[in-house]
Structures are given as structure tokens and as C-alpha cells.
Design a protein around this motif. Sequence first.
Motif, PDB file in Angstrom:
ATOM      1  N   LEU A   1     -17.440   6.912   0.391  1.00 39.57           N
ATOM      2  CA  LEU A   1     -17.206   6.513   1.774  1.00 39.57           C
ATOM      3  C   LEU A   1     -16.388   7.582   2.492  1.00 39.57           C
ATOM      4  CD1 LEU A   1     -17.559   4.252   3.810  1.00 39.57           C
ATOM      5  CD2 LEU A   1     -15.621   3.084   2.817  1.00 39.57           C
TER       6      LEU A   1
ATOM      7  N   PHE B   1     -10.772   6.725  -0.799  1.00 37.28           N
ATOM      8  CA  PHE B   1     -11.214   7.026   0.561  1.00 37.28           C
ATOM      9  C   PHE B   1     -10.288   8.059   1.203  1.00 37.28           C
ATOM     10  CE2 PHE B   1     -10.576   6.016   5.093  1.00 37.28           C
ATOM     11  CZ  PHE B   1     -11.840   6.273   5.576  1.00 37.28           C
ATOM     12  N   LEU B   2      -8.983   7.930   0.929  1.00 35.59           N
ATOM     13  CA  LEU B   2      -8.021   8.874   1.493  1.00 35.59           C
ATOM     14  C   LEU B   2      -8.031  10.203   0.756  1.00 35.59           C
ATOM     15  CD1 LEU B   2      -4.967   6.508   2.055  1.00 35.59           C
ATOM     16  CD2 LEU B   2      -6.588   7.343   3.754  1.00 35.59           C
TER      17      LEU B   2
ATOM     18  N   LEU C   1       0.785   4.418  -2.518  1.00 36.07           N
ATOM     19  CA  LEU C   1       0.665   5.769  -1.993  1.00 36.07           C
ATOM     20  C   LEU C   1       1.753   6.672  -2.573  1.00 36.07           C
ATOM     21  CD1 LEU C   1      -1.469   6.434   0.104  1.00 36.07           C
ATOM     22  CD2 LEU C   1       0.291   6.341   1.852  1.00 36.07           C
TER      23      LEU C   1
ATOM     24  N   LEU D   1     -20.192  10.874   9.909  1.00 33.89           N
ATOM     25  CA  LEU D   1     -20.429   9.524  10.424  1.00 33.89           C
ATOM     26  C   LEU D   1     -21.533   9.487  11.468  1.00 33.89           C
ATOM     27  CD1 LEU D   1     -19.495   6.597  10.429  1.00 33.89           C
ATOM     28  CD2 LEU D   1     -17.893   7.168  12.241  1.00 33.89           C
TER      29      LEU D   1
ATOM     30  N   GLN E   1      -7.640   8.404  13.494  1.00 29.94           N
ATOM     31  CA  GLN E   1      -6.779   9.551  13.820  1.00 29.94           C
ATOM     32  C   GLN E   1      -5.626   9.120  14.725  1.00 29.94           C
ATOM     33  OE1 GLN E   1      -7.030  12.910  12.618  1.00 29.94           O
ATOM     34  NE2 GLN E   1      -8.159  11.667  11.150  1.00 29.94           N
TER      35      GLN E   1
ATOM     36  N   LEU F   1     -14.979   2.320  10.494  1.00 27.00           N
ATOM     37  CA  LEU F   1     -16.099   3.247  10.713  1.00 27.00           C
ATOM     38  C   LEU F   1     -17.238   2.538  11.442  1.00 27.00           C
ATOM     39  CD1 LEU F   1     -16.245   5.165   7.315  1.00 27.00           C
ATOM     40  CD2 LEU F   1     -15.229   5.893   9.476  1.00 27.00           C
TER      41      LEU F   1
ATOM     42  N   ARG G   1     -17.704   9.727   5.664  1.00 28.32           N
ATOM     43  CA  ARG G   1     -17.043   9.580   6.945  1.00 28.32           C
ATOM     44  C   ARG G   1     -17.135  10.854   7.789  1.00 28.32           C
ATOM     45  NH1 ARG G   1     -11.767   9.821   9.355  1.00 28.32           N
ATOM     46  NH2 ARG G   1     -10.896  11.199   7.786  1.00 28.32           N
TER      47      ARG G   1
ATOM     48  N   PHE H   1     -11.135   0.131   6.097  1.00 21.50           N
ATOM     49  CA  PHE H   1     -11.506   1.489   6.513  1.00 21.50           C
ATOM     50  C   PHE H   1     -12.992   1.583   6.827  1.00 21.50           C
ATOM     51  CE2 PHE H   1     -12.503   1.777   2.024  1.00 21.50           C
ATOM     52  CZ  PHE H   1     -11.448   1.096   1.428  1.00 21.50           C
ATOM     53  N   TRP H   2     -13.780   0.771   6.102  1.00 24.22           N
ATOM     54  CA  TRP H   2     -15.219   0.754   6.360  1.00 24.22           C
ATOM     55  C   TRP H   2     -15.503   0.031   7.674  1.00 24.22           C
ATOM     56  CZ3 TRP H   2     -18.696  -3.650   5.577  1.00 24.22           C
ATOM     57  CH2 TRP H   2     -20.049  -3.307   5.656  1.00 24.22           C
TER      58      TRP H   2
ATOM     59  N   ILE I   1       0.836  -1.206   0.000  1.00 31.14           N
ATOM     60  CA  ILE I   1       0.000   0.000   0.000  1.00 31.14           C
ATOM     61  C   ILE I   1       0.870   1.255   0.000  1.00 31.14           C
ATOM     62  CG2 ILE I   1      -1.767   1.242   1.294  1.00 31.14           C
ATOM     63  CD1 ILE I   1      -2.409  -1.672   2.452  1.00 31.14           C
TER      64      ILE I   1
ATOM     65  N   THR J   1      -5.883   6.826   9.518  1.00 30.80           N
ATOM     66  CA  THR J   1      -6.737   7.915   9.065  1.00 30.80           C
ATOM     67  C   THR J   1      -8.105   7.831   9.740  1.00 30.80           C
ATOM     68  OG1 THR J   1      -5.615   7.753   6.958  1.00 30.80           O
ATOM     69  CG2 THR J   1      -7.603   9.070   7.007  1.00 30.80           C
ATOM     70  N   VAL J   2      -8.662   6.619   9.767  1.00 31.28           N
ATOM     71  CA  VAL J   2      -9.994   6.462  10.339  1.00 31.28           C
ATOM     72  C   VAL J   2      -9.986   6.788  11.827  1.00 31.28           C
ATOM     73  CG1 VAL J   2     -11.779   4.765  10.901  1.00 31.28           C
ATOM     74  CG2 VAL J   2     -10.754   4.780   8.633  1.00 31.28           C
TER      75      VAL J   2
ATOM     76  N   GLY K   1     -19.776   1.519   1.678  1.00 34.19           N
ATOM     77  CA  GLY K   1     -18.831   0.526   2.193  1.00 34.19           C
ATOM     78  C   GLY K   1     -19.381  -0.874   2.035  1.00 34.19           C
TER      79      GLY K   1
ATOM     80  N   VAL L   1      -2.093   2.803   7.106  1.00 31.78           N
ATOM     81  CA  VAL L   1      -2.441   4.102   6.525  1.00 31.78           C
ATOM     82  C   VAL L   1      -3.934   4.378   6.679  1.00 31.78           C
ATOM     83  CG1 VAL L   1      -2.577   5.373   4.363  1.00 31.78           C
ATOM     84  CG2 VAL L   1      -0.545   4.031   4.895  1.00 31.78           C
ATOM     85  N   TYR L   2      -4.770   3.392   6.308  1.00 35.50           N
ATOM     86  CA  TYR L   2      -6.218   3.601   6.385  1.00 35.50           C
ATOM     87  C   TYR L   2      -6.681   3.711   7.818  1.00 35.50           C
ATOM     88  CZ  TYR L   2      -5.902   1.713   1.672  1.00 35.50           C
ATOM     89  OH  TYR L   2      -5.561   1.481   0.382  1.00 35.50           O
TER      90      TYR L   2
END
Lengths: 320, 627, 315
Positions: free
Chosen positions: B236, B220-221, B132, B243, C264, C149, B240, C145-146, B128, C261-262, B254, C257-258
Motif C-alpha cells: 500500500l 505503510f510508513l 513508532l 495513487l 501531508q 487514499l 501510494r 491510511f487506506w 501508536i 503522512t497520507v 488496502g 501519524v498515518y
Amino acid sequence: MNAVLRVAGLCKTFGGEQRLFGKPSPPVYAVQSVSFSVAGGEVLGIVGESGCGKTTLARMLVGLLPASSGQIKISGRDISDLSGETGGCGRHIQYVFQNAPGSLNPRKTILQIMEAPLIHLLGMAGADRKARIAELFDAVNLRREFLQRYPHEFSGGQAQRICIARALAANARIVVLDEPVSALDVSVQAQVLNLLSDLRKAYNLTYIFISHDLAVVEAISDRVAVLYFGSIVELGKAGDVFSGPRHPYTHLLTESAPVIGKPLSIAVDTPGDPPDPLAPPAGCAFAGRCDKAQNDCRLNKPTLTKNPGEHHVRCFHPLG
Amino acid sequence: MKRRQSVLAVLARNRPATLGASLLLVIVTVSLLAPLLPLHDPNATDLANRLLRPSLLSGNPLGTDHLGRDLLARLIWGIRLSLAVGIFASIIAAVSGSALGIFAGFFGGRVDNLLMRGVDMLMAFPYILLALTIVAVLGPGLLNALYAVAIVNIPFFARNIRGATVAVIRREFVDAARLSGMNNRRIITVEILPNVAPVIVVAMSTTIGWMILETAGLSFLGLGSQPPQADLGSMLGEGRKLLITAPHASIVPGAMIFIIVIAVNLLGDGIRDILDPRLRAGTLSRPAPLTHVRRESIPEPQSGYLLEVQNLHTHFIASGRVDKAVNGVDIEINAGQCLGIIGESGSGKSVTALSLLGLAPSPPAVITAGGVRLEGEELLSANFSRLRSIRGKKIAYVFQNPLATLHPLTTVGAQISEAIRCHRPVSKHSAWAEAVNLLNQVQIPNAAARARNYPHEMSGGMCQRVSIAMALANSPQLIIADEPTTALDVTVQAQIISLLSRLRHQQNMTLIFVTHDFGILAQLCDRVAVMYAGRIVENGSTEEILANPAHPYTARLIECAPRLGKGRRVLTSISGLPPAGDQLPAGCAFASCCDRSTERCRRGDIKTRPVAATHSVRCLYPLGCAP
Amino acid sequence: MRRYVLKRFLAVVPVLLGLTLIVFLIMALIPGDPATAILGSYATAENVEKINRSLGLDKPLAQQYLIWLSNILQGDFGRSYSLNRPVLDEVLDRFSATLILSGAAFLLCSLWGVLIGIWTAARQYGWTDRILTVAALTGISVPSFWLGLLAILAFSVHLRWLPASGMFAVYGGGGMVDLLKHLILPATTLSVVATGVIARLTRSAMLEILRQDFICAARAKGLPEHRVLYLHAFKAALVTVIPVLGVQAGFVLGGAVYIETVFQWPGVGLMLVQAISKRDILLIQGGVVIVAVCYVMINLMADIAQHWLDPRVKT
């Protein structure tokens, strides 16, 4: 002798290249100065155990593996010249593999497999090809409806017949047979061996017949070469070699072969393994397993010397 | 074409794969029809109707987002985008990765080295992170995300396809093609590509789900698709932020990604099951510790044999086919005897040997009738722990391929000690000493040091001696040797046979020796049972059978084996093949290959009949007898 | 063994060189010059040239690489313009957070993955096998990431059991307990995908091994079935499972990474995403190099572990 195949001083070394870091990888001498010649219509048997270099030798003979040094001449012409021709040396010498099912592409029909040498080696037109394949299939006793099928539908014996037919397709006069019956059951093995004998007579073929099974080699060969640790240790008429072996290794082989009515004669603690190819001995490769070995055997390498009756032996102290 | 249809048919029988395929079909169809469906404009904002909750009655079944855009419309258009990106990325990765892999694998040497080092470098990055970084260079955007995900997957394809190519090149048919005069270009396209294609498909089926996930992740990012255009990932990402106030805005896209990916994976698993040869060959099921037994009755014991096998039937039952591998075998053996079981491949000799202690692999093997008695005790009805205490203790096995039957990661000394300690309460130390002693008994030079070797450090002959030592470990009453010398060279074979013969006489060992070679049989065994198509067709003392075979099959089999010392000659052969185990004819299975057979041979059950005191045969017209 | 370890360590050197070269080249390819990005609206020709010279951008590419390489070897990754702080300090601060998160996730996924894999293989076609196999398939198909959440919605918003973001509570935070409370949700979420992958591969490796001859031979010796399964078969299966664990360590490290982010979570992943949006090239460079070097080291350990387990692997 009218030799169709003449091999002189053939060697094959694996490894030994300089690497980017460190010492060069140790060389392994798979085949060491092998010389012999085969007359037209003759069957030369090559006998040896696993790891003796049989298959390496065979692959060099048909040009699938380049030799490290030495010469291979087919009807007087060097194999490297023949490789330059269209289709390479496949028109002069062909190969039959031990693993017959594995030598047929599983994703092609038998017809496509049979047509390949006719198209690429002989450039035959469609109608001629059809006639030729029909003729070949008759010769190896296979039904023509097999042509539309895929390799996995055949038994080992049938697959080996297909391979033999393919080897004959190119009209090559010499066929190298590498353990052609080892994977087959005895009853099927006999069928294939008899077929090979018939084809040889019908098409005046020359065979190099490689096998680990002494009895099979004896049943088909005119002359026999015994291979040990990459070299020929004995070469002569099949009857002479098997009934009166002169090299201790050949003697060990004939004694080891299980034969009905012959009692066990091999000691349990006979040293059984050939030397380590990465650390070959200085003298005769067989000295470590030989009960006749003397000091000279361990220090010097014997050469293949000729005895009466074209019987060659690589031994300082031959039997008989 | 016939092949392809059968692949689809097999896929249809795989229920999870069908589920995945149908889900995917629905999703793809809906997304393709998006322009024709009565949907809102996915990008039309309507700030008056922001953040509506999902409701089937309103005009926005899935509600609206923070700009009042219809979520259903955005979802369907988003699926379109996500699917397209995933598929294109995987095609780009598959094509370029496979090309690299085939190229490197085919040409080998320096080209290969260089390409694969490069691939290694790329693989030194976490997947990943590399994606990135590439997006960081190319800048955010859906197309750039697609490129990044594709590039990141190229090494995976290159490595796999190179491996497959190298494996194909080693196969004999490529050499055969070369000898048929084909040039490199033809060999790559005609011989290699079709054989590597399944691997490419399998690799695609494993990665396409990943790629959809990864592009969604980048979006998403905020690095993938840019507003107002939205794929599922960026929906998504936007959802967010809301949320807590509007969870539906993030839950729905999602869930959609999840459904698409799981559908892809279900289908991919199905495809893999069909195309992976390892799975296809054995339907990847593990053999149970005990062969299944489903028989109606237990035969009564006859008399005091050491081992008595009565009417044993072991069938291989798989997907509607019944392969009658062992089809009514009777064996009796007394203490101290050596019985040879001889037969060709597929005659059922090995399966018979394995069935005695429930070692025939189940599934598919099932013992459907018969009984096995050791000193009168019925073994097939014994419970597992009883049988386990007999395995290795009273009856021990020596198998065909010593390198494959010893554990590759354990020293041979430890393996022998283990065999000792699982039957006798001995300390580790004395078990090891016993193991060394056993290695001495089988004449392994320098046994104390050799005990610390791993199997791969020993030659085949030495490994087989270790297996024999292990079989002797608990002084069993019976040793079953299943073709113990077939994988060995002649000279080594002779030593092993001599060893077995000596041990047999020294320790008065009882031995069942399975082989296909009459020569070995003659040297070692005092009785012979000849097997053909799952049955014993002839049974008697070795000298008697070799001198006067009564069954036509035995006679032919002895004759067609080439025998050293007979010179060059035409061999006797048996025309035709033994019948397959799932289509055995009525009557004698050898009848169609036999020149003595009549109509009577093709009817009913042919019983065994005695021809001499220690010699019986299953034939109506035995050789050397009046019919 | 010692020779092998040494050899493997030496073999890592060219990989690290190649890795830094790739990072350097990728960064050098970035369109637009960093000077303009740094200076923004203050960019005058004179200022741009000054910045370029201070960054060494006026020299040939090969020379630039060597300068950069020798700098990072001395621990100088440059200065982040967006944070106005040395890159290395920032990355190291962030990296410890990432290591805690992905380390915890890696422990979870390797433990559960291997256990589920063995369990399902030992009970093939039983109902636990079916359920866990479906669970593993779900695991590899779910967008992490979902899932994060959903976890926040369920456990933080509705149930109020666990905190939704950050590494420590803002007021009165700190300490082990606080960290663990913050760690549970992100670590579990991060481990789900890898658990699925490891479980599936362990299962198929076990099933493959269980069909081998030496398993039949072990049973013929009279060994108890648990010894056959958990000792003989698992030992052989580990040889294929260990490299999978190595690769999964990379997925966990990258997947952070994800999750960062989710949730924080103040790790390298979050830092990278922010750096990318600000085009803070030196910061991206430093973060990527450190994480990749860490991944190379993990794979090196996996290699050594595999060699230790399997004497057949040639040096």
C-alpha cells in the motif's frame, strides 16, 4: 471441658499501613479479642448481622486469613504449626461456604473437585479414593452419577451437599459452616440442616455454625456466641441466650426476628445501624443504639464477664 | 469435551461469526497454498510491463506495479506475511501480558503494585506513538515492527488478565482449593488459568485485528517490511506514490487488509458473545418499556374490587424454551387490605407483581393470557402513556434491593422530586419540600440534609425508607412491595416492617406484600396467597391459613421454616424440588413431593375450591377435609 | 472535589517522571552513537568525542537522565541536527497543526460515536440498529491510511471538491475557510476508527445499564421513556464512556501519524516519521515527550470528569 478448638484473644485489623505519601490509612478493627473454646462433638453457633466480623473470624479459624494477634489452637496445637504440615491445616479443620455454587470450580467435574483433598491432604491412591468418594456421596445422599457432571448442573441444595462432602473428605474433625443455608429456600434449608445434624452424630464432628438467622442457629446449636461490631457480646447455652438474653443487643435481635404469633414490637425509629468502623466509639459499641445505655457505657468498654451457668455477657447493665 | 462442542455449535448459529470464520478460512488456505499455486514470482521485475491495469484475460489479473511485478502474486504472499506477523505478535503479547497479569493478580501486594505502575507508565503513551518509538530504536524491519506491536499490546493484556485473576481469586473455590491442600503452583495452573482463559481469548480476539492493522500501518510508513519483501502494508505504501496514475496498486492491498480485519473482528465478536458471561447470561438484550402481551381474549370483569387479576399467564419465551413462570394467577384485593404473596424462589411471585403494570422484562417475558383490572379498567390493554400515568401515581412499587433500585448518581431528594414532578405540575422548589416532608414521614432523621445524600452514602435500611417515601409520593391507591426486607439485617427488617404497618394503618393504604417469610406475613398481612410453580395454591385470611393450612404444600412450608423459641430439633423438610417452569407436569405440580397424592392428582387441571368462607385451596385432598 | 483534583494532579507527577525515563532509556538504547549519525562521513575520532562531550554522553546514564530532565524542564530539548533548529520550536510549530487535526477528529468521533451508541441501544434489533452496528464494525476494521487514499481519489482527484494535501493552499492560502477545507478530509478519516470504537462501547454500556434494577424502578415511577433512556440510563452509562473517550483521544493523537503522512499535514506525526528515517534522535525524543504529556493531561481530565459525574469514585 475437653476442648478441640480453643481461641484466645483473636484480633484482625485491616488497613493502618504507612503509605508512600500522606497519613497512614485508618485501621479497621474487624475482629477484636475474640476468645472461646469448643468441645469435641459440640455445635457452637455464631450469630451476627452483616459487617459484624463473622466471615473474617471464620476465615481466620481455617487459616485462610492470618490473625493480627491472638491464638488458635486445634487439639492443643497452634494453627501456625499445623499450617507448616503438608496441605496446611485442611486436615484438621474444614470450611463450608455460603455460596456453594461459587465454591465449586466451574471448569472441573465434581469428581475432580472431590479428589483434590484426598490427593493433596491424604495422598490416597486411586482405588481408595474411589471407595472413599462413594462412601461420602452416600453419606450426603447424592447419586454417584453426579461425579461426572459440572457444577452448573446442580441446584443450590445439591451444590451445598457436594461442598459438605468435600469438607468431610479430608477427615477433619472440625467444620466451620459459614452461612451454609442462607442462600437456600426454606424447604431445602431444612434438608441441609437435618443432614448436618445427622453427619455430626455419625462422624462425631464439631461445628462452628455461623449465621445471621437466629432461628436456624437455635435449631442446630448447643451453645451460641453473639457477635457485634467484631466482639462477642454474649456467649452461653443456646436455650439460655435465646429465651433469656442478657445483652440488650441479643434482646433486640430476638425481638426483631419475625415469629408467627408474635406481634410487632420494634419501634420504627430505633437507631438501626452499627457504628462507623472508621470512627469506633470510645465505650460500648452498642451504646448508641441501646435504650439502657448510661454514661459509663459511653466512656468505657465493658468486658466479657462470666455469670452463673457459663453465660458470658459484655455489658455493664445486663438484663434479667 | 461436550462443552467445547456446544461452543462450536453456538458459534455456528451466529451468522456474522460464521461469515467471518469462512472468509478467514479461505484467506488462510489460499495464503498457505501460495507456494503451490501457479503464481508469478512475486519479486520478478519486468519493466516492460509496468503498471498494467487489472484484467482477467492477461497473465496479471490484478495488474502489475511500478517495477512490473505481478500484483496478484505479491498480494497473496503479502497476506501470508501480514497474517503471520499479526498472529505472532498477538501470541507474544497474549503470553507475556497474561503471565504478567496472572503473576501480579495472584501475588498482589508490592509485586502487583510495581508491575502495574510499570504498565500504567507504558499506557501513558498513545499506543501508536509507542510502537513508532520502539521501531525508531530497533530500526525499520518487519521483525522489529512485530516486536513493537507486541510490546505495545502487553499492557492491555496485563491489565485485563490481572483484573480477571483478581476476580477469580476472590471466588470461594480458590479458598476451597487451598483448604484441599493445593499449593500456589497448582492453584494457578488448575484453578485460575482455566477460569482466566476465556478472558485471554476474548482479549486476543479484540486485539488481533488491531495488530494486523498496526503492523500494516508501520509497513505503510516504510518502517515495517523492507523491499523487495512486501506485506500488505508496504504494498500500500509503495502504491501510494502512484495513487493517481495507478490507483489499483494501492486500492487492492488496502481492501485486502480491510477484508482480513473485518473477518477477524466478525469472528472475534462471535467468540466474545459466547465467552463473555454477561452476554451469555442475558443475551444482552434490553427490556422493553412494556411487557409484551399476546393473548387471545380479555377476561370479563367480575365485580368492584380495587384490583382484580384474572387468570394471569406470564411466560418467559427464549430460544425455543417456554418457562411458565406465572401460569394462571387470580388475585382480588379491596381498598385498605394487605395481601401477602408467599412462595419460594422461582414460584413466580415477583413476576406476578411485575406483570401487573407491564414491568416484567420483555424479552423474554410475554403475557400470554389473563387480565389485570384497576377499578374496572383493564391495564394490559391500556396504551403506554395511559399505563405510565398509572405507574407511580395509582400503583407504586417498592423493590427488593434498595441500593440497586435507586439511581446511583442522583441524590435521593432529586429522585423523589422527579417522581412527584412526572405526575403533578409542581415547581422544583415545592417538589423538593414535599420530598423532604416524605423523608420525614418515613422517619429518616435529619431529612432535609439527608435529601442531599447519594444512595451509596446511606445504609440499606435508610435506602429502603427512601424507596418507600418515593412510593408514597403521589398517594397511590395500591403499593406493591416485592420482598422489601430480604436484603436487610433482621433488626433493620423489623423497623421497616413496623414502618409499613404504621403507614398502612395511618393512611389506610392498600398493600401487596411479596415475601418468603411466614413470620413477616403474620405480622403485617391480613390475607395470604401461597404460590407454587406459577400458581396460587391457597388463598385466605392470614389467621385461617396459619392455623389450618389446607394445602399440603402450605402446611409443609410452615413447618419446615425454623422458628425462634422452639429449641434444637429435627426440622420437617420437603423432599424433592419444585418442577422447573419449562417442564411442568400435568395436574398438581406438587404431586411428586406430596404424601397425599394419588393418580388423580397427576391428571387434568385442578380447580380451586373453597374450604371456608374466606379460604380456598387448589387441591383434591385438602388437609382437614374429606376428599 | 477540589481536594480530588489536587490529588490527581500530584499523582500525575510520578507518571510524567516515569514517562520521561522510558523515553530517555529507549533513546539511550539506540545502537550506534548519535555522533556518527550526526557527523556522517565527517566522523573522525576527535570530532566524535567532541560531539559526545557536547551531548553529555560521556557521563553515567543516571546523570545523563537528570541533566536531560532539567534541560527539558527549562524548555531545552536540544537542537535538531537535520533541521538545524531548536527541537522545541519545531515541535511546538508542528504540534499546533496536530492539535487542530486530532482535536477536530476527536470532536467528530465523540459526538458521532456517542450518538450512534445511544441510538442503536435504544432501538436494539431495529433496522437502524443493524445498519449502524455493521457501520461501526466496518469503522473499527478499516485501515485509516487506506481510507485516506480512497478519500483523496474520490473527493480530490475525481470530484475535485476538496484539496488533497497540506494545511493551507500554497498560493493565496491562509484563513479559516482555507484551513477548514483542508481539514475536512483528514479529520473525517482520522475519526472513523475511533467513532466505531466509541459507538460499540457506548452501545454495550447502555444495554448493560438498561438491564439494571434502577431502570425498572425508574419505569415503575411512571417516568416517560425518553427520560429513562436519555437521562437515567445515559447518565449511568457515561461513567463507563468517559474513560473510553480518554483512551480514544490517545488513538486519535497517535493515529494522526498515518493521516498526516497520507495528507501531508504538517504535524508532529509527519515530523516523527521523517525524523525516524533520518535518525534525528533529539527530535524524536522531543516530539514523543510533548505528545505523551498531552495525552496524560487528557486522561487526567477524563478522570476528573468521571469523578465529578460519579460521586462513588473514592479519592
